[in-house]
Every structure is written in structure tokens, then in C-alpha cells.
Motif scaffolding. Sequence first.
Motif, PDB file in Angstrom:
ATOM      1  N   ASP A  81      36.114 118.449  70.755  1.00  0.00           N
ATOM      2  CA  ASP A  81      37.346 118.426  71.579  1.00  0.00           C
ATOM      3  C   ASP A  81      37.543 119.541  72.495  1.00  0.00           C
ATOM      4  O   ASP A  81      38.217 119.293  73.520  1.00  0.00           O
ATOM      5  CB  ASP A  81      38.510 118.270  70.825  1.00  0.00           C
ATOM      6  N   ASP A  83      39.936 121.870  72.245  1.00  0.00           N
ATOM      7  CA  ASP A  83      41.103 121.785  72.680  1.00  0.00           C
ATOM      8  C   ASP A  83      41.679 123.350  73.066  1.00  0.00           C
ATOM      9  O   ASP A  83      41.175 124.105  72.725  1.00  0.00           O
ATOM     10  CB  ASP A  83      42.084 121.352  71.379  1.00  0.00           C
ATOM     11  N   ALA A 145      38.404 108.330  69.964  1.00  0.00           N
ATOM     12  CA  ALA A 145      38.776 108.057  71.225  1.00  0.00           C
ATOM     13  C   ALA A 145      39.095 106.643  71.455  1.00  0.00           C
ATOM     14  O   ALA A 145      39.486 106.224  72.495  1.00  0.00           O
ATOM     15  CB  ALA A 145      38.062 108.702  72.129  1.00  0.00           C
ATOM     16  N   GLN A 197      49.626 112.877  66.749  1.00  0.00           N
ATOM     17  CA  GLN A 197      49.103 112.723  68.051  1.00  0.00           C
ATOM     18  C   GLN A 197      50.037 112.686  68.961  1.00  0.00           C
ATOM     19  O   GLN A 197      49.574 113.173  70.288  1.00  0.00           O
ATOM     20  CB  GLN A 197      48.310 111.325  68.135  1.00  0.00           C
ATOM     21  N   GLN A 200      50.278 115.552  71.307  1.00  0.00           N
ATOM     22  CA  GLN A 200      48.815 116.054  71.978  1.00  0.00           C
ATOM     23  C   GLN A 200      48.442 115.027  73.196  1.00  0.00           C
ATOM     24  O   GLN A 200      47.306 114.816  73.490  1.00  0.00           O
ATOM     25  CB  GLN A 200      47.689 116.076  70.988  1.00  0.00           C
ATOM     26  N   ASP A 204      44.949 114.861  75.335  1.00  0.00           N
ATOM     27  CA  ASP A 204      44.366 113.736  74.826  1.00  0.00           C
ATOM     28  C   ASP A 204      43.771 112.923  76.306  1.00  0.00           C
ATOM     29  O   ASP A 204      42.752 112.318  76.459  1.00  0.00           O
ATOM     30  CB  ASP A 204      44.840 112.811  73.829  1.00  0.00           C
ATOM     31  N   ARG A 207      41.587 114.397  78.617  1.00  0.00           N
ATOM     32  CA  ARG A 207      39.904 114.458  78.197  1.00  0.00           C
ATOM     33  C   ARG A 207      39.522 112.977  78.200  1.00  0.00           C
ATOM     34  O   ARG A 207      38.234 112.665  78.012  1.00  0.00           O
ATOM     35  CB  ARG A 207      39.937 114.897  76.571  1.00  0.00           C
ATOM     36  N   ASP A 209      40.404 110.483  76.228  1.00  0.00           N
ATOM     37  CA  ASP A 209      40.547 109.744  75.064  1.00  0.00           C
ATOM     38  C   ASP A 209      41.718 108.657  75.094  1.00  0.00           C
ATOM     39  O   ASP A 209      42.722 108.822  75.762  1.00  0.00           O
ATOM     40  CB  ASP A 209      40.914 110.718  73.642  1.00  0.00           C
ATOM     41  N   THR A 211      43.605 107.241  72.679  1.00  0.00           N
ATOM     42  CA  THR A 211      44.225 107.264  71.208  1.00  0.00           C
ATOM     43  C   THR A 211      45.389 106.186  71.001  1.00  0.00           C
ATOM     44  O   THR A 211      45.804 105.551  71.887  1.00  0.00           O
ATOM     45  CB  THR A 211      44.716 108.461  70.770  1.00  0.00           C
TER      46      THR A 211
END
Length: 300
Positions: A81, A83, A145, A197, A200, A204, A207, A209, A211
Motif C-alpha cells: 500500500d 500509505d 482493491a 475504510q 481512507q 485509496d 491509489r 483501489d 474498495t
Amino acid sequence: MTGAAPRFPLRTFVQRLLGPKVTAYLLHLRPLEWPIMTAHFLLGTLLASGWPLTAGPALLGWLVFVALMNGGTLAINSAFDQDEGDIGYLKAPPKPPDHLLAFSVLLLAFSALLGFLLPRPFALLNLACVAMSILYSVPPARLKARAGWDLLINCLGFGLFTPLAGWALTGRPFSPAILRAALGFAFLFAALYPMTQIYQVAEDARRGDRTLVIRVGVGRSLGLALGAALAAHGLFAAAILAKGRNPWYLALSLGAWLAVLLPWLGQWRTWSDHRHEAGMYWGLGAWAVTDLSLLVLLWP
């Protein structure tokens, strides 16, 4: 990490004691989650027989499932990740060290192997968690993801398999009550997971993802969490009835979850990411109330 260290006195102390590189490896195991994982794991052991294990098997089981498997799972997640903002159980994370991936794979491998020194059902549950850890974080699968798959992996691993692994550590066959309770915890993690989540979402999304919360939105995710919490308590009630006991005492646990979720569901549009993050930790507090309630209600 140097700039963030003054915010965290304990982290500063550990860094001075171990050095910044070793501290970074340790922090990405996210040891602040270990007490929560330990309590949920040992719930199964205590419900099996009230703690008949000697210290050796109990400590080995904890090492395999909590320190090595769960720590390795979180470390391999951090390795991919990368992060920069707060993540679960770790504020202002240090930059993942260069060899964090190799380190996390080593931890997971040791967990899988050492698990077979303990009862076979425990070893197989632990091995399943190791496999899911890899599928969850590592490309090309990277199920974290993929909305829906991310939820399923967490519900199975933390919710369902963790108390079952604790029970299996005793070598006793699973009872109908623990199977229903563990299934209830799978649904309860479906209530907790969106909370982990929401704060974030921006990182996310950057990136790439997709989610669960990103796909369905914050409001619908919290609605899902509320429904999952209600379903979980229905299964907990079934587990308590299987023991011939009164399920009405679950009201304390259900009340704790409603106290977290209902204000959040009504006010989420006005909450900052920091407040959403605080909400997740309130959810963990509700989880602790549930663990303690079931420990009392299902005690052997």
C-alpha cells in the motif's frame, strides 16, 4: 518518521531503544491491534473449556496466529500500500522499510509451518488465513482493491476464523454454539469493516483501489454496517439459545453498536476524516463489549 516522533512519546522511546529501522519494521506489524486480536482469539479458547491449556500451547498458538500471522498480514499490506496517511492502529506511519515485503513473507511462512505443531483444525484455519492474507494484498489478485471481495476476506479471517482458531487450539470438536457465534462475528465484522475504510477513501482512490466504501458510498456503507450488526446479534442470540440461556442480556452489546452507528449514519456528511477515524475506534470499543458479553453468556 523523525518529524512525527514527538507526537508519540512511546514511539520515540522505542525508536531510541531499537533504532529507526527496527522500529519501522515493528510498527508495520501494528502491535496496537494485537490486544484486540488476542482477546477475540482467546474468546474461542475460553468458550471451549474455560482455559485448560498449559502455558506452552497457549503461547505458541498466540505466537502463530496473532504475532506471526496477523502481524505478517498487516506488514505485507503496508509493503504494497505504501500509505502516507493514518492507517488502522498506526497514526503517521513511517515509510515502509526496503525489505518489509521479504520480512512479512517470512513471518507468514513461519506462521504456516509452526501451526502444524498444534491441533490440525487450528493449523488448517491458520493456513487459510495466511493464504487469504496473500490474496488480499498481493497483485495480481489484490482482493482488497475489489469491492465485495475485500469485505468477504475480512469477515472470514477476523470475524469467523479467529474465534474458531482459538477454540481449535484446545483440540475439542466445535459445538453448535461456537459455530453460530463465529458466524455472527463474520457479520459483525461486516459492520466494522466499512468503518476502517471511510477515513481512507481519498488515499485509496488516489491509489486506484475500488474498495467497498468507494463503490457504494459512505452512507450506504454505514447502512450496510447497521444491517450487519443486527444480523450478527440475531446469530449471537441463536448461539445463546443453543446453550439454553437467555439472549436478552445481549441488549448491552447491541446498544453499544447502535450508539456508535446511529449518530454516524445520521451525521456522516458533516464529519471530517479525523472524526470518521475516531468512529472506527468507537466501533472497536463496541466490539470489545460484544466479546465480553458473549464470554459471560456462553461461558462453559
